[in-house]
Design a protein around this motif. Sequence first.
Motif, PDB file in Angstrom:
ATOM      1  N   PRO A 176       4.845  -9.850 -12.598  1.00 24.87           N
ATOM      2  CA  PRO A 176       4.310  -9.074 -13.714  1.00 24.87           C
ATOM      3  C   PRO A 176       3.231  -8.080 -13.292  1.00 24.87           C
ATOM      4  CG  PRO A 176       3.331 -11.241 -13.712  1.00 24.87           C
ATOM      5  CD  PRO A 176       4.336 -11.228 -12.570  1.00 24.87           C
ATOM      6  N   HIS A 177       3.551  -7.264 -12.276  1.00 24.19           N
ATOM      7  CA  HIS A 177       2.592  -6.268 -11.816  1.00 24.19           C
ATOM      8  C   HIS A 177       2.503  -5.145 -12.837  1.00 24.19           C
ATOM      9  CE1 HIS A 177       3.141  -8.527  -8.205  1.00 24.19           C
ATOM     10  NE2 HIS A 177       2.439  -7.715  -7.462  1.00 24.19           N
ATOM     11  N   SER A 178       1.341  -4.595 -13.003  1.00 19.35           N
ATOM     12  CA  SER A 178       1.117  -3.522 -13.959  1.00 19.35           C
ATOM     13  C   SER A 178       0.376  -2.377 -13.291  1.00 19.35           C
ATOM     14  CB  SER A 178       0.289  -4.036 -15.149  1.00 19.35           C
ATOM     15  OG  SER A 178      -0.242  -2.964 -15.899  1.00 19.35           O
ATOM     16  N   ALA A 179       1.008  -1.188 -13.300  1.00 16.84           N
ATOM     17  CA  ALA A 179       0.341  -0.017 -12.738  1.00 16.84           C
ATOM     18  C   ALA A 179      -0.935   0.295 -13.509  1.00 16.84           C
ATOM     19  CB  ALA A 179       1.285   1.180 -12.759  1.00 16.84           C
ATOM     20  N   THR A 180      -0.924   0.013 -14.818  1.00 14.58           N
ATOM     21  CA  THR A 180      -2.130   0.238 -15.629  1.00 14.58           C
ATOM     22  C   THR A 180      -3.287  -0.608 -15.119  1.00 14.58           C
ATOM     23  OG1 THR A 180      -0.776   0.729 -17.568  1.00 14.58           O
ATOM     24  CG2 THR A 180      -3.082   0.137 -17.959  1.00 14.58           C
ATOM     25  N   ASP A 181      -3.023  -1.894 -14.847  1.00  9.11           N
ATOM     26  CA  ASP A 181      -4.073  -2.774 -14.338  1.00  9.11           C
ATOM     27  C   ASP A 181      -4.536  -2.333 -12.952  1.00  9.11           C
ATOM     28  OD1 ASP A 181      -3.854  -4.246 -16.643  1.00  9.11           O
ATOM     29  OD2 ASP A 181      -2.598  -5.817 -15.753  1.00  9.11           O
ATOM     30  N   ILE A 182      -3.597  -1.884 -12.134  1.00  9.09           N
ATOM     31  CA  ILE A 182      -3.950  -1.448 -10.783  1.00  9.09           C
ATOM     32  C   ILE A 182      -4.839  -0.213 -10.844  1.00  9.09           C
ATOM     33  CG2 ILE A 182      -3.013  -0.502  -8.630  1.00  9.09           C
ATOM     34  CD1 ILE A 182      -0.519  -2.323  -9.174  1.00  9.09           C
ATOM     35  N   ARG A 183      -4.513   0.717 -11.731  1.00  6.50           N
ATOM     36  CA  ARG A 183      -5.363   1.909 -11.880  1.00  6.50           C
ATOM     37  C   ARG A 183      -6.765   1.518 -12.353  1.00  6.50           C
ATOM     38  NH1 ARG A 183      -0.477   3.987 -14.032  1.00  6.50           N
ATOM     39  NH2 ARG A 183      -1.250   3.720 -16.169  1.00  6.50           N
ATOM     40  N   GLU A 201      -3.005   1.059  -0.812  1.00  7.99           N
ATOM     41  CA  GLU A 201      -4.392   0.792  -1.195  1.00  7.99           C
ATOM     42  C   GLU A 201      -5.346   1.675  -0.405  1.00  7.99           C
ATOM     43  OE1 GLU A 201      -7.519  -2.900  -1.897  1.00  7.99           O
ATOM     44  OE2 GLU A 201      -5.626  -3.270  -0.848  1.00  7.99           O
ATOM     45  N   ARG A 202      -5.097   1.824   0.891  1.00  6.78           N
ATOM     46  CA  ARG A 202      -5.958   2.689   1.706  1.00  6.78           C
ATOM     47  C   ARG A 202      -5.891   4.137   1.205  1.00  6.78           C
ATOM     48  NH1 ARG A 202      -3.862  -0.577   5.896  1.00  6.78           N
ATOM     49  NH2 ARG A 202      -2.311   1.009   6.423  1.00  6.78           N
ATOM     50  N   TYR A 203      -4.696   4.581   0.875  1.00  6.93           N
ATOM     51  CA  TYR A 203      -4.521   5.958   0.401  1.00  6.93           C
ATOM     52  C   TYR A 203      -5.288   6.179  -0.900  1.00  6.93           C
ATOM     53  CZ  TYR A 203      -2.221  10.366  -0.774  1.00  6.93           C
ATOM     54  OH  TYR A 203      -1.978  11.696  -1.078  1.00  6.93           O
ATOM     55  N   ILE A 204      -5.197   5.221  -1.815  1.00  2.95           N
ATOM     56  CA  ILE A 204      -5.901   5.341  -3.094  1.00  2.95           C
ATOM     57  C   ILE A 204      -7.402   5.462  -2.877  1.00  2.95           C
ATOM     58  CG2 ILE A 204      -6.514   4.080  -5.201  1.00  2.95           C
ATOM     59  CD1 ILE A 204      -3.630   2.954  -5.170  1.00  2.95           C
ATOM     60  N   HIS A 205      -7.935   4.628  -1.990  1.00  2.00           N
ATOM     61  CA  HIS A 205      -9.378   4.674  -1.733  1.00  2.00           C
ATOM     62  C   HIS A 205      -9.778   5.960  -1.002  1.00  2.00           C
ATOM     63  CE1 HIS A 205     -10.307   0.836  -3.407  1.00  2.00           C
ATOM     64  NE2 HIS A 205      -9.616   0.135  -2.520  1.00  2.00           N
ATOM     65  N   GLU A 206      -8.980   6.362  -0.019  1.00  2.00           N
ATOM     66  CA  GLU A 206      -9.325   7.544   0.775  1.00  2.00           C
ATOM     67  C   GLU A 206      -9.316   8.812  -0.067  1.00  2.00           C
ATOM     68  OE1 GLU A 206      -6.518   7.517   3.946  1.00  2.00           O
ATOM     69  OE2 GLU A 206      -7.450   5.801   4.977  1.00  2.00           O
ATOM     70  N   HIS A 207      -8.423   8.857  -1.064  1.00  3.88           N
ATOM     71  CA  HIS A 207      -8.300  10.065  -1.884  1.00  3.88           C
ATOM     72  C   HIS A 207      -8.995   9.915  -3.240  1.00  3.88           C
ATOM     73  CE1 HIS A 207      -5.466  12.235   0.788  1.00  3.88           C
ATOM     74  NE2 HIS A 207      -5.127  11.016   1.152  1.00  3.88           N
ATOM     75  N   HIS A 208      -9.698   8.792  -3.402  1.00  4.46           N
ATOM     76  CA  HIS A 208     -10.492   8.564  -4.624  1.00  4.46           C
ATOM     77  C   HIS A 208      -9.642   8.704  -5.879  1.00  4.46           C
ATOM     78  CE1 HIS A 208     -13.852   8.786  -1.858  1.00  4.46           C
ATOM     79  NE2 HIS A 208     -13.465  10.004  -1.503  1.00  4.46           N
ATOM     80  N   LEU A 209      -8.421   8.166  -5.824  1.00  2.13           N
ATOM     81  CA  LEU A 209      -7.523   8.259  -6.982  1.00  2.13           C
ATOM     82  C   LEU A 209      -7.967   7.298  -8.077  1.00  2.13           C
ATOM     83  CD1 LEU A 209      -3.992   8.467  -5.312  1.00  2.13           C
ATOM     84  CD2 LEU A 209      -5.577  10.319  -5.890  1.00  2.13           C
ATOM     85  N   TYR A 210      -7.716   7.698  -9.296  1.00  2.00           N
ATOM     86  CA  TYR A 210      -7.943   6.894 -10.501  1.00  2.00           C
ATOM     87  C   TYR A 210      -9.426   6.685 -10.816  1.00  2.00           C
ATOM     88  CZ  TYR A 210      -3.134   6.009  -9.152  1.00  2.00           C
ATOM     89  OH  TYR A 210      -1.825   6.179  -8.752  1.00  2.00           O
ATOM     90  N   ARG A 211     -10.306   7.373 -10.123  1.00  2.00           N
ATOM     91  CA  ARG A 211     -11.730   7.265 -10.417  1.00  2.00           C
ATOM     92  C   ARG A 211     -12.049   8.050 -11.692  1.00  2.00           C
ATOM     93  NH1 ARG A 211     -14.395   6.457  -5.376  1.00  2.00           N
ATOM     94  NH2 ARG A 211     -13.115   4.967  -4.199  1.00  2.00           N
ATOM     95  N   PRO A 212     -13.007   7.605 -12.475  1.00  2.00           N
ATOM     96  CA  PRO A 212     -13.396   8.376 -13.653  1.00  2.00           C
ATOM     97  C   PRO A 212     -13.942   9.742 -13.243  1.00  2.00           C
ATOM     98  CG  PRO A 212     -14.316   6.144 -13.725  1.00  2.00           C
ATOM     99  CD  PRO A 212     -13.756   6.340 -12.340  1.00  2.00           C
ATOM    100  N   ASN A 213     -13.692  10.730 -14.059  1.00  2.00           N
ATOM    101  CA  ASN A 213     -14.199  12.071 -13.766  1.00  2.00           C
ATOM    102  C   ASN A 213     -15.727  12.128 -13.911  1.00  2.00           C
ATOM    103  OD1 ASN A 213     -11.630  13.088 -13.287  1.00  2.00           O
ATOM    104  ND2 ASN A 213     -11.297  13.518 -15.469  1.00  2.00           N
TER     105      ASN A 213
END
Length: 213
Positions: A176-183, A201-213
């Motif tokens: 039951p993985h959820s992209a919403t929860d991951i974001r 996971e490394r890519y998300i952190h390196e590119h600061h994805l899903y961070r609040p504006n």
Amino acid sequence: MGLSLSPFTRLGVFGGAFDPPHLAHVALLEAAIAQLQLDQVRVLPTGQAWHKPRNLTGAEHRLAMARLAFGHLPQVVVDEREIHRTGPSYTVDTLHELQAEFPGAQLYLLIGDDQRRSLAAWRNISEIGRIAIICAAGRDKAVRAWNEEPGTLQSPSPISDTLQAHILTLKMPLMPHSATDIRALAASEQAMTGLVPPAVERYIHEHHLYRPN
């Protein structure tokens, strides 16, 4: 002269936002390749998603994450066609294109359980069922209904009485993985271990994805 035959006979088609791709996506692909003996799988990140109420992360990031998530599977080709398509992107259009490009290949449309439940709302679902064999991730009851012989698929069962399409259920653990929860985890800079591939996971952190504006 007639159309030349495809270089392979079993072509999987797996579309989605992949925002981000997670381990349930990976498990579904691995199960489909093994159980359906697929020669190739086209992974198609969504372009303009008609059914998404939010803006998707930039296409270049979702393409990069898809390549990282599925790169260990030699059968996978990350296909950019839906990213470059103008206007809303519909699965039926992609299937028609692939059918024309690979005559003689049987198409297998791979979907998650959440997509299985929404099939009635898909554009031209009856046409989709005529072009491709629909294969869905196993649900809890569906997995228990499997035959004991490894690799044996259930007989196709109607999606509903009104749809001219059938589905096969892929044997895989309930995830039951959820992209919403991951974001949400990424937004608060929390670990996503066990939810997404380490490279994603490394890519998300390196590119600061899903961070609040």
